[in-house]
Every structure is written in structure tokens, then in C-alpha cells.
Design an enzyme around this catalytic site. Structure first.
Site, short mmCIF file in Angstrom:
data_model
loop_
_atom_site.label_atom_id
_atom_site.label_comp_id
_atom_site.label_asym_id
_atom_site.label_seq_id
_atom_site.Cartn_x
_atom_site.Cartn_y
_atom_site.Cartn_z
N ASN A 1 0.94 1.13 -1.60
CA ASN A 1 0.01 0.25 -1.19
C ASN A 1 1.12 -0.92 -0.67
O ASN A 1 2.16 -1.29 -1.07
CB ASN A 1 -0.83 -0.15 -2.27
CG ASN A 1 -1.83 0.79 -2.89
OD1 ASN A 1 -1.91 1.66 -2.37
ND2 ASN A 1 -2.01 0.36 -4.23
N VAL A 2 0.49 -1.40 0.46
CA VAL A 2 1.29 -2.73 1.13
C VAL A 2 0.37 -3.92 0.89
O VAL A 2 1.09 -5.09 1.22
CB VAL A 2 1.16 -2.46 2.77
CG1 VAL A 2 1.84 -0.83 2.92
CG2 VAL A 2 -0.18 -2.39 3.13
N HIS B 1 5.94 2.37 0.97
CA HIS B 1 5.40 1.97 2.20
C HIS B 1 5.44 0.81 2.78
O HIS B 1 4.87 0.33 3.66
CB HIS B 1 4.18 2.89 2.40
CG HIS B 1 4.12 4.24 2.06
ND1 HIS B 1 2.67 4.90 1.71
CD2 HIS B 1 4.91 5.15 2.04
CE1 HIS B 1 2.93 6.07 1.72
NE2 HIS B 1 4.24 6.31 1.86
N CYS C 1 13.66 -5.36 10.04
CA CYS C 1 14.46 -5.14 11.29
C CYS C 1 14.66 -3.74 11.35
O CYS C 1 15.14 -3.10 10.63
CB CYS C 1 15.75 -5.60 11.27
SG CYS C 1 16.96 -5.42 12.77
N THR D 1 -4.34 7.91 -6.14
CA THR D 1 -3.64 8.49 -5.03
C THR D 1 -4.20 9.74 -4.74
O THR D 1 -4.16 10.55 -5.55
CB THR D 1 -2.09 8.37 -4.72
OG1 THR D 1 -1.75 9.12 -3.70
CG2 THR D 1 -1.60 9.20 -6.00
N SER D 2 -4.40 10.22 -3.55
CA SER D 2 -4.98 11.67 -3.20
C SER D 2 -3.73 12.62 -3.23
O SER D 2 -4.00 13.77 -3.37
CB SER D 2 -5.73 11.68 -1.95
OG SER D 2 -4.79 11.16 -0.75
N ASN E 1 -7.78 8.88 -11.79
CA ASN E 1 -8.23 9.00 -10.33
C ASN E 1 -9.75 9.32 -10.47
O ASN E 1 -10.27 9.98 -11.23
CB ASN E 1 -7.51 10.16 -9.54
CG ASN E 1 -7.50 9.77 -8.16
OD1 ASN E 1 -7.13 8.48 -7.88
ND2 ASN E 1 -7.67 10.76 -7.29
N1 APR Z 1 -10.78 4.51 -9.53
C1 APR Z 1 -10.30 5.68 -9.27
N2 APR Z 1 -9.80 6.39 -8.09
C2 APR Z 1 -10.27 5.73 -7.19
C3 APR Z 1 -10.89 4.70 -6.95
C4 APR Z 1 -11.04 3.73 -8.27
N3 APR Z 1 -11.56 2.68 -8.18
N4 APR Z 1 -10.99 4.16 -5.54
C5 APR Z 1 -10.53 5.36 -4.88
N5 APR Z 1 -10.07 6.22 -5.91
C6 APR Z 1 -9.39 7.33 -5.54
C7 APR Z 1 -10.01 8.51 -4.07
O1 APR Z 1 -10.88 9.06 -4.81
C8 APR Z 1 -8.68 9.02 -3.74
O2 APR Z 1 -8.58 10.40 -4.40
O3 APR Z 1 -7.97 6.94 -5.28
C9 APR Z 1 -7.68 8.12 -4.00
C10 APR Z 1 -7.09 7.28 -2.81
O4 APR Z 1 -6.64 8.25 -2.16
P1 APR Z 1 -6.15 7.80 -0.46
O5 APR Z 1 -7.12 7.09 -0.04
O6 APR Z 1 -5.44 9.10 0.29
O7 APR Z 1 -5.00 6.69 -0.66
P2 APR Z 1 -3.39 7.10 -0.85
O8 APR Z 1 -3.34 8.34 -1.57
O9 APR Z 1 -2.78 5.90 -1.32
O10 APR Z 1 -2.88 7.37 0.60
C11 APR Z 1 -1.38 7.33 0.68
O11 APR Z 1 -1.77 7.34 3.17
O12 APR Z 1 -2.56 6.72 5.17
C12 APR Z 1 -1.52 6.63 4.35
O13 APR Z 1 0.07 5.05 4.34
C13 APR Z 1 -1.28 5.31 3.95
O14 APR Z 1 -0.08 4.89 1.68
C14 APR Z 1 -1.18 5.64 2.17
C15 APR Z 1 -1.06 7.00 2.04
#
Ligand code: APR
Length: 283
Positions: A111-112, A128, A136, A204-205, A247
Site C-alpha cells: 500500500n502507498v 510499492h 528521482c 492481498t489477493s 483475508n
Molecule cells: N478484510 C479482509 N479482506 C479484505 C478487506 C477487509 N476489510 N477488504 C478487501 N479485502 C480483500 C479483497 O477480497 C482482496 O482479496 O483484500 C484483497 C485485496 O486485493 P487487491 O485489491 O488485489 O489488492 P492488492 O493485493 O494489495 O493489490 C496488489 O496491485 O494494482 C496493484 O499496485 C497495486 O499494490 C497493488 C497491487
């Protein structure tokens, strides 16, 4: 769920070097949309994801035009403005508590939004990058966003912003698709994945690489002995590490047996209960 919370608390309490890995799912309860969940930014705006995929090429081809575009209201990057004022939620605060208890040694986040720092974690790797920083492209020097008057530079026709050390082109610190992970973050994260004996993966997915490789590095070190998790798959490798997912849904880490178990549900509900149980276990 209660049995898994007790199991996670016991695993955390006995870990020597536990680390946490987080994704956008830990920040949704702070009002920041994730990317691939049901209301995710990419889920709802596939065109924004295409724009994000093209951003890095456009930046390298024409930095001036890239900066003029992303400083327009409504551009893909304006989505990040919702991040700047967000506050940490109970999930972030629980991880900060686990660090202050000496259990979680490091958070590696995709996360940013800087919410782990705002929650009080001291040892955070922004894998990220961070939306509050600029970097830079030549010498990797990072600046705080407020050190540059970006709209002023745009008004004076002086974009792109230039590095004060080497005059290189400055970009958002956030890592674009196709851009290499900053080497310092990449190396430190790989080292921690190799060293840890517990990895707590929240929100995270696990589909974006190379971040999604870190749990596999942890799993594959050690004996290389296969294993099974409650999803019936064979873990690809090692022992000596416990990998836990928290998750809203199963991920490839779950299905491929990289994680030992997953606690399904809302991070903001689950992590505080784990912390409570760790306190009880520790007495
Ligand atoms: N509690 C538990 N799980 C959650 C919640 C919550 N409150 N809210 C969302 N989720 C789950 C979603 O179901 C999903 O599986 O968190 C996961 C988020 O996955 P993504 O949206 O794909 O985010 P992330 O894995 O961080 O993406 C990775 O992709 O686009 C790029 O740079 C971006 O850092 C990001 C990277």
C-alpha cells in the site's frame, strides 16, 4: 473462526521473527478502495487499470506530458488523493500493537497510503513506494511530496520536476506497473522473507509479482518437505515457517497450499481479536 484465532495467537506468541505482509484489503476499512475486491478500483474502472499499465511507458517517453496529464483533476493519480487524509483502522492499529509487543518485527506493505506509519509501526517497507513521496528516476533520492510545488511548476511550464542532487527526472514514489521495485525495498523484503519463521499476510489477493513471490520464498526455504493445508493442496516446500492469511476471500496462496491456513473475514474484526488472544496467552 475462534479456533483459528487461538491458533494464530499461539503461533505468533511463540514466533522468533514474525513479519506481516499487507495489501489494499487492510485499508478498505479506512475508506480506501482496494483494486480487485468487489468494489475495487480495477473492478469498477478497468480503463483506469489500462491507464496505470501505460503510465510508466508514457513517463519514460515524455515526462513533461506525463506530469501535465497526471496533475489534471480526475486523472488516475487523483484517485490517490482519497488516500492522503485517510486514517488507520483497527487492523493497522493491531499490527502496530504486535510490533510494540515485540512480536511483529517488520511490515512489508504493497500500500502507498502510509497508514502503517500513521498507526505507529516503525519498521515498514513500502514495497510499492508511498503516495506522500517523490523519487528521482536516476539516483533514487526520495523527497517529501510537499518539497515540490507541482502545480506551480505546471503553471510555469517547468515540468517535469527535477532532482536537486543529479537533475534527474522526478516521479511519484509509487511503483508503476512495469517499473522495477526500488532495489533497497526489494532486497530488504527478500531477506526478511527468508529469515522469518512466521508470515502474517493480510488483505492481498496475492496476484501481483514480485510481491506475491515473498510468501513462496518463505515456504520454499528449509527442508523442502511438502505439506498439506485444510484446502487439501500440497504445499510446495519447506518447513520451519508458519504462513497465515487473513483475508475476505481465498487466494492463490491458499489454493496452492503456500499458506498453512486462512482466517476468512474482515481484517478489522480479526486482527484485534488475535491481539487480545496473544495478550491472554502471554498472561
Ligand atoms: N478484510 C479482509 N479482506 C479484505 C478487506 C477487509 N476489510 N477488504 C478487501 N479485502 C480483500 C479483497 O477480497 C482482496 O482479496 O483484500 C484483497 C485485496 O486485493 P487487491 O485489491 O488485489 O489488492 P492488492 O493485493 O494489495 O493489490 C496488489 O496491485 O494494482 C496493484 O499496485 C497495486 O499494490 C497493488 C497491487
Amino acid at each position: 473462526m475462534e479456533e483459528l484465532i487461538r491458533r494464530a495467537a499461539a503461533d505468533l506468541a511463540k514466533a522468533e521473527y514474525a513479519i506481516a505482509l499487507t495489501g489494499a484489503g487492510i485499508s478498505t476499512e479506512s475508506g480506501i478502495r482496494d483494486f480487485r475486491g468487489p468494489d475495487g478500483i480495477w473492478t469498477k474502472h478497468p480503463e483506469a487499470e489500462m491507464e496505470a499499465y501505460e503510465a510508466y511507458d508514457k513517463l519514460r517517453r515524455d515526462p513533461k506530458e506525463h506530469w501535465e496529464k497526471i496533475l489534471e483533476p480526475g486523472s488516475f493519480f487523483s484517485l490517490f488523493d482519497e488516500v492522503m487524509n485517510a486514517l488507520p483502522n483497527r487492523g493497522h492499529l493491531a499490527l502496530a500493537e504486535l510490533e510494540s509487543m515485540g512480536i511483529v518485527k517488520l511490515v512489508i506493505t504493497q500500500n502507498v497510503d502510509s497508514l502503517h506509519d500513521k498507526a505507529g509501526n516503525r519498521n515498514v517497507i513500502e514495497y510499492h513506494g508511498g503516495v506522500s513521496k517523490l523519487r528521482c528516476m536516476s539516483c533514487n533520492t526520495r523527497y517529501r511530496r510537499e518539497e515540490y510545488d507541482l502545480q506551480g511548476l505546471k503553471a510555469e511550464g517547468k515540468l517535469p520536476p527535477r532532482c536537486r542532487k543529479c537533475n534527474g527526472v522526478i516521479k511519484h514514489d509509487g511503483v508503476y506497473f512495469g517499473e522495477a521495485i526500488p532495489s533497497d525495498a526489494a532486497h530488504a523484503s527478500l531477506e526478511a522473507a527468508w529469515k522469518c519463521d512466521l508470515m502474517l499476510i493480510c488483505g492481498t489477493s496475492a496476484v501481483v509479482y514480485p510481491f506475491a513471490q515473498l510468501p513462496r520464498v518463505a515456504r520454499d526455504k528449509g527442508s523442502g518437505r511438502g505439506g498439506r493445508n485444510e484446502w487439501g493442496s500440497h504445499a510446495s516446500g519447506g518447513s520451519g515457517v508458519t504462513i497465515i492469511e487473513v483475508n475476505g476471500e481465498a487466494t492463490p496462496l491458499t489454493r496452492e497450499g503456500v499458506s498453512d491456513y486462512i482466517i476468512l473475514g474482515k481484517i478489522g474484526d480479526i486482527l484485534p481479536r488475535i491481539v487480545e488472544e496473544v495478550r491472554r496467552v502471554r498472561g
